[in-house]
Design an enzyme around this catalytic site. Sequence first.
Site, PDB file in Angstrom:
ATOM      1  N   GLY A 278     -27.095-101.762  24.889  1.00  0.00           N
ATOM      2  CA  GLY A 278     -28.525-101.740  24.617  1.00  0.00           C
ATOM      3  C   GLY A 278     -29.336-101.146  25.752  1.00  0.00           C
TER       4      GLY A 278
ATOM      5  CG  HIS B 229     -30.174-103.665  21.074  1.00  0.00           C
ATOM      6  ND1 HIS B 229     -30.853-103.907  22.238  1.00  0.00           N
ATOM      7  CD2 HIS B 229     -28.996-104.323  21.195  1.00  0.00           C
ATOM      8  CE1 HIS B 229     -30.149-104.697  23.023  1.00  0.00           C
ATOM      9  NE2 HIS B 229     -28.999-104.953  22.419  1.00  0.00           N
ATOM     10  CG  ASP B 230     -34.265-102.125  22.140  1.00  0.00           C
ATOM     11  OD1 ASP B 230     -35.259-101.954  21.427  1.00  0.00           O
ATOM     12  OD2 ASP B 230     -33.652-103.217  22.214  1.00  0.00           O
TER      13      ASP B 230
END
Length: 269
Positions: free
Chosen positions: A143, A125-126
Amino acid sequence: MIAASAKIHPLSVVEEGAVVGENVVVGPFCHVGPRVVLHDDVELLAHAVVTGRTTIGRRTRIFSNAVIGGDPQSLHHDGAETTLVVGEDCTIREGVTMNTGTTEGGGETVVGNGNLFLANSHVAHDCRIGNGVILSNNVMLAGHVRVDDRAILGGGSAVHQFTRIGRQAFIGGLSAVSYDVIPYGMLNGNPGILGGLNVVGMSRAGMEKPVIHQVRRAFKQIFEAEGSIRANAAAIRGDYADCPPVIEILDFIAADSDRALSSPHRGKG
């Protein structure tokens, strides 16, 4: 909306609401979620899954058993709808996973153009991935990792959350990347040690020998002189105003970051 020229195998599921562009090919046993956008000429091979609020750029190929756009693997994710954007001309091989962003991380995972993700690599994520990046087999990005253009990560390497990997850096196989890696840097080992510069990659990219020599000289001044890395970098800036690759390294070092800098001696600086 499904373009008339798209070829969707009858044993696949494309949910209502998905947008499927011209000449898209969806092989057997695939699943395409209702918030997915597949731009023109995308190809999904058998058993590929694209889900979540995910956009796939033109001519990208996704191989079997890849799961693209799954929910973020974060204890802090609040369940809000977040996104994944994958650029054009990417190759995403078997078993690759890419997750959408988290609300606290800006809500978006972004992958650029012309990237190669080999089997079982993971983009969490991200993350922010540039263009022309290669993730070899089983590479793991935690992340909020940033990987700049043309960086290469060797098989089985793992990158700590919030770490930055600079443009055209090279990460050796099975390395543990706990700290930021400067542009053109070469890191190996566990813990990862900055062993020098990716001279081969610099040459292949067309960098002339006199420029490479300047970068190598600057590297020694930054990492081998007495004093802190950041102080050494700031002290030499005026000497390299006409050498963009060195200035790129100096800007990378000076930028704010959540992680320390990888170095040749201490592992971090």
